[in-house]
Design an enzyme around this catalytic site. Structure first.
Site, PDB file in Angstrom:
ATOM      1  N   ASP A  47      45.649  17.758  40.271  1.00 10.78           N
ATOM      2  CA  ASP A  47      45.334  17.645  41.692  1.00 10.78           C
ATOM      3  C   ASP A  47      46.466  16.930  42.418  1.00 10.78           C
ATOM      4  O   ASP A  47      47.554  16.749  41.874  1.00 10.78           O
ATOM      5  CB  ASP A  47      43.989  16.923  41.878  1.00 10.78           C
ATOM      6  CG  ASP A  47      43.946  15.599  41.113  1.00 10.78           C
ATOM      7  OD1 ASP A  47      45.002  14.937  40.997  1.00 10.78           O
ATOM      8  OD2 ASP A  47      42.869  15.220  40.633  1.00 10.78           O
ATOM      9  N   TYR A  89      38.046   7.942  37.980  1.00  9.26           N
ATOM     10  CA  TYR A  89      38.578   7.001  36.986  1.00  9.26           C
ATOM     11  C   TYR A  89      37.760   5.707  37.030  1.00  9.26           C
ATOM     12  O   TYR A  89      38.225   4.662  37.450  1.00  9.26           O
ATOM     13  CB  TYR A  89      40.065   6.732  37.242  1.00  9.26           C
ATOM     14  CG  TYR A  89      40.938   7.927  36.933  1.00  9.26           C
ATOM     15  CD1 TYR A  89      41.282   8.245  35.621  1.00  9.26           C
ATOM     16  CD2 TYR A  89      41.397   8.759  37.948  1.00  9.26           C
ATOM     17  CE1 TYR A  89      42.057   9.349  35.326  1.00  9.26           C
ATOM     18  CE2 TYR A  89      42.187   9.867  37.663  1.00  9.26           C
ATOM     19  CZ  TYR A  89      42.512  10.157  36.351  1.00  9.26           C
ATOM     20  OH  TYR A  89      43.290  11.261  36.065  1.00  9.26           O
ATOM     21  N   GLU A 132      43.502  21.480  31.836  1.00  9.67           N
ATOM     22  CA  GLU A 132      44.162  20.564  32.772  1.00  9.67           C
ATOM     23  C   GLU A 132      44.996  19.545  31.994  1.00  9.67           C
ATOM     24  O   GLU A 132      44.494  18.886  31.091  1.00  9.67           O
ATOM     25  CB  GLU A 132      43.155  19.841  33.651  1.00  9.67           C
ATOM     26  CG  GLU A 132      43.828  18.970  34.711  1.00  9.67           C
ATOM     27  CD  GLU A 132      42.851  18.354  35.689  1.00  9.67           C
ATOM     28  OE1 GLU A 132      43.278  17.980  36.798  1.00  9.67           O
ATOM     29  OE2 GLU A 132      41.651  18.241  35.357  1.00  9.67           O
TER      30      GLU A 132
END
Length: 658
Positions: free
Chosen positions: A81, A230, A477
């Site tokens: 991202d 996170y 990813e």
């Protein structure tokens, strides 16, 4: 045949087997190492330098922080991202620096030290900007939820670039502590080339450590948007110990070692034995770093008892990785990969392997062995396990797939990454809108237009399955904190090529299987049709799973014609006893997966009923002249090879087809 000739044949067979097995595991670690630094260039945010080698990227996020009166241009995007998350970015720089500290000589010998220092400094330059006051640190730029609603390359971003900080009123000891650790570790890695810059990093690190310790709190309680991405589940105690030990390493000032020793119990460092080392959980890293100080004889008598407690917890982690703890093991897939959880499992593989690697070197330079409940281990066993994990990443796995993008021939092509999946702005500067990116690029069932060289993707599941699909973010990813620890292990493996397959505990093949591998590797199988296709099988490893030995074979199908292209290839496979195959597609309509299929148990009959017919995956519909294709299967039938033959195919040549 005479005894002498038989003996010669046996010796030649043994030599050929050794060569086959060695070649199956021979990887160009230097090439892989060089590619990893290219990945960090592709992850850069801000104004790119003239030396930028990932040339498909352009400048981006040039106004970060401007609306809030601070310059936050630069740093790294964390994964696929366009958000800059401070905690994983700081951990990335800590691990990059630790890799350079331990294996700088090897990195320099590979001609990569300049790129390593550039990668570290790109991160620390940003941290210096973000640390705007002794007790103030900007910890995030961008809104993850807003960003994830769009699929845009960084150069086109229309999402929020609001920045978020921690301060005395809104503390974040974990974020401040990790950033302090990153700056301290980076100061060591960069000192030889820029001592003044290293001194500056140390001063900022000291301030951040004081901030983290004096104003305690979890950063995601202050930067609440981070909770969706996170979350600091382990809290901040591990980062306080982590930062103090790195400051001791950077300065030699015993007040920082005193802090770790005096607070080791209260902050959990001598209490917690864990099986995860990550951007969130630092305890195993703390414990190995404390063990290094102890094993190198740098501790005073008052420090030694507590450092030995740290070391006992480090040994718990390492013994779990070796599967030598009583009841506490890091699980492994059937193909031998360590497995922690489904989302981005590779991050845990490389961090564990890094700790195995450095601890192996600490052991080798001391009279100690690793003491596990079941049995002791020497340094070579730790390094062998780390090597097996890296080799799995690079292609020695059931799918014969490299999970390091750009390395080898068979690696994921549809990476969950905005910048790589959208045409470069240097090729087509037409604006890509927020939702338009999803319809035009995210859903596009084609290879990425920009190869994200050096990125380590999330990797396969517990059963070695992997689906190369852009939407499969858990597996496709990559992240910056995946590649940092890998750099250190690759550099270490460059140092020593003496590890043969016979020394790897999980790759011990039976004599019968090895002889079969030699025989099969030398011949073509022309059954049923007169074929221009040759089939070569070779045994590349074995391991025990739930008491049963699993044998892994690599199969190479080659078009031996110098003129004709071969299409519509159908293979017949029999005698695949309770095994699995990767890289083929069943011809039946009930199975269309090209990433993996599980075969049914076959009869011992030699008829063609067996496992059935298979074709190549959709992305490899033909073989050009002299071109090859590789697939892999696992057999549990006492090492017996599957029977594979060509059932049918078509050939085309200039001006004709058959």
């Amino acid at each position: 045949m005479s005894r002498r000739n038989a003996s010669i044949c046996a010796c030649l067979g043994a030599v050929l087997v050794a060569a086959l097995l060695e070649s199956a595991l021979a990887f160009d670690y230097s090439d892989a190492l060089g590619k990893t630094f290219l990945y960090y260039e592709a992850q850069r945010s801000g104004r790119l330098p003239p030396s930028q080698r990932a040339s498909w990227r352009g400048d981006s996020a040039l106004d970060d922080g401007k609306s809030q009166g601070v310059d936050l241009v630069g740093g790294y995007y964390d994964a696929g991202d366009n958000v800059k998350f401070g905690l994983p970015m700081a951990f990335t720089i800590t691990m990059l620096s630790w890799s350079a500290i331990e294996y700088g000589k090897q990195i320099d010998g590979a001609g990569q030290m300049g790129f390593a220092k550039e990668a570290i400094k790109w991160g620390t330059d940003y941290f210096l900007k973000a640390h705007t006051a002794p007790f103030e640190l900007w910890g995030q730029v961008g809104d993850g939820l807003n960003d994830h609603g769009c699929w845009q390359r960084p150069e086109d971003m229309t999402t929020s670039r609001r920045a978020y900080k921690i301060d005395t009123s809104n503390p974040g000891s974990d974020l401040a502590g990790e950033t302090a650790a990153a700056m301290a570790a980076a100061s060591i890695a960069l000192r030889s080339s820029d001592p003044a810059y290293s001194d500056l990093l140390v001063e900022h690190s000291k301030q951040l450590f004081e901030f983290a310790d004096k104003y305690r709190g979890k950063y995601d309680s202050s930067i609440r948007l981070a909770q969706n991405f996170y979350t600091s589940k382990s809290g901040y105690a591990d980062e306080l110990l982590w930062a103090s030990l790195w400051l001791y390493e950077a300065t030699g000032d015993e007040q920082y070692l005193d802090y770790a020793v005096d607070n080791g119990g209260a902050l959990g460092g001598t209490i917690w034995g864990l099986m995860e080392f990550s951007w969130d959980v630092k305890y195993p890293g703390v414990q190995v770093l404390a063990s290094k100080i102890l094993m190198q004889g740098r501790a005073s008598p008052r420090h030694i008892p507590t450092l030995e407690l740290f070391q006992s917890k480090a040994q718990f982690f390492l013994c779990a990785a070796l599967q030598k703890n009583n009841g506490f093991h890091l699980p492994r897939t059937p193909g031998g990969l360590m497995y922690v959880r489904s989302w981005n499992n590779m991050q845990y593989v490389v961090t564990a392997s890094f700790l195995l690697t450095v601890y192996s070197d600490y052991l080798a330079s001391s009279p100690q062995q690793l003491q596990c409940p079941r049995q002791s281990s020497d340094s070579s066993e730790l390094l062998a396990l780390a090597k097996s994990q890296v080799d799995y990443i690079l292609g020695d796995n059931p799918r014969a797939t490299s999970y390091l993008i750009g390395f080898g021939q068979n690696y994921p092509r549809q990476v969950h990454h905005r910048a790589s999946s959208i045409v470069s702005i240097k090729v087509d500067n037409a604006f890509v809108s927020c939702r338009g990116g999803y319809s035009s690029w995210y859903l596009r069932k084609m290879s990425d237009p920009n190869v994200l060289i050096g990125a380590l993707v999330g990797g396969p599941d517990l059963y070695d399955n992997f689906a190369d699909e852009r939407y499969n973010f858990e597996q496709t990813e990559p992240a910056t904190y995946n590649t940092g620890p890998l750099i250190g292990i690759l550099a270490r493996l460059l140092q020593d090529h003496r590890y043969q397959q016979s020394k790897l505990p999980e790759l011990k093949a039976s004599k019968t299987s090895l002889v079969g591998a030699v025989r099969t590797a030398l011949k073509t199988i022309p059954r049923g049709v007169k074929s221009v296709l040759s089939i070569r099988q070779r045994l590349v490893g074995s391991w025990t799973l739930e008491g049963q030995v699993q044998y892994k074979y690599e199969v190479t199908v080659k078009n031996t014609s110098r003129r004709r292209t071969v299409k519509a290839i159908v293979l017949q496979i029999n005698r695949l006893q309770e095994g699995q195959y990767w890289g083929l597609t069943r011809t039946s309509s009930s199975s269309s997966s090209t990433s993996r299929s599980t075969s049914s148990t076959s009869s011992s009959s030699s008829s063609d009923a067996g496992e059935g017919s298979f074709t190549f995956p959709h992305w490899r519909s033909s073989l050009n002249p002299l071109e090859s294709f590789v697939f892999v299967y696992i057999n549990a039938a006492s090492g017996e090879r599957a029977k594979i033959r060509v059932a049918s195919y078509r050939t085309t040549a200039p001006g004709s087809s058959v």
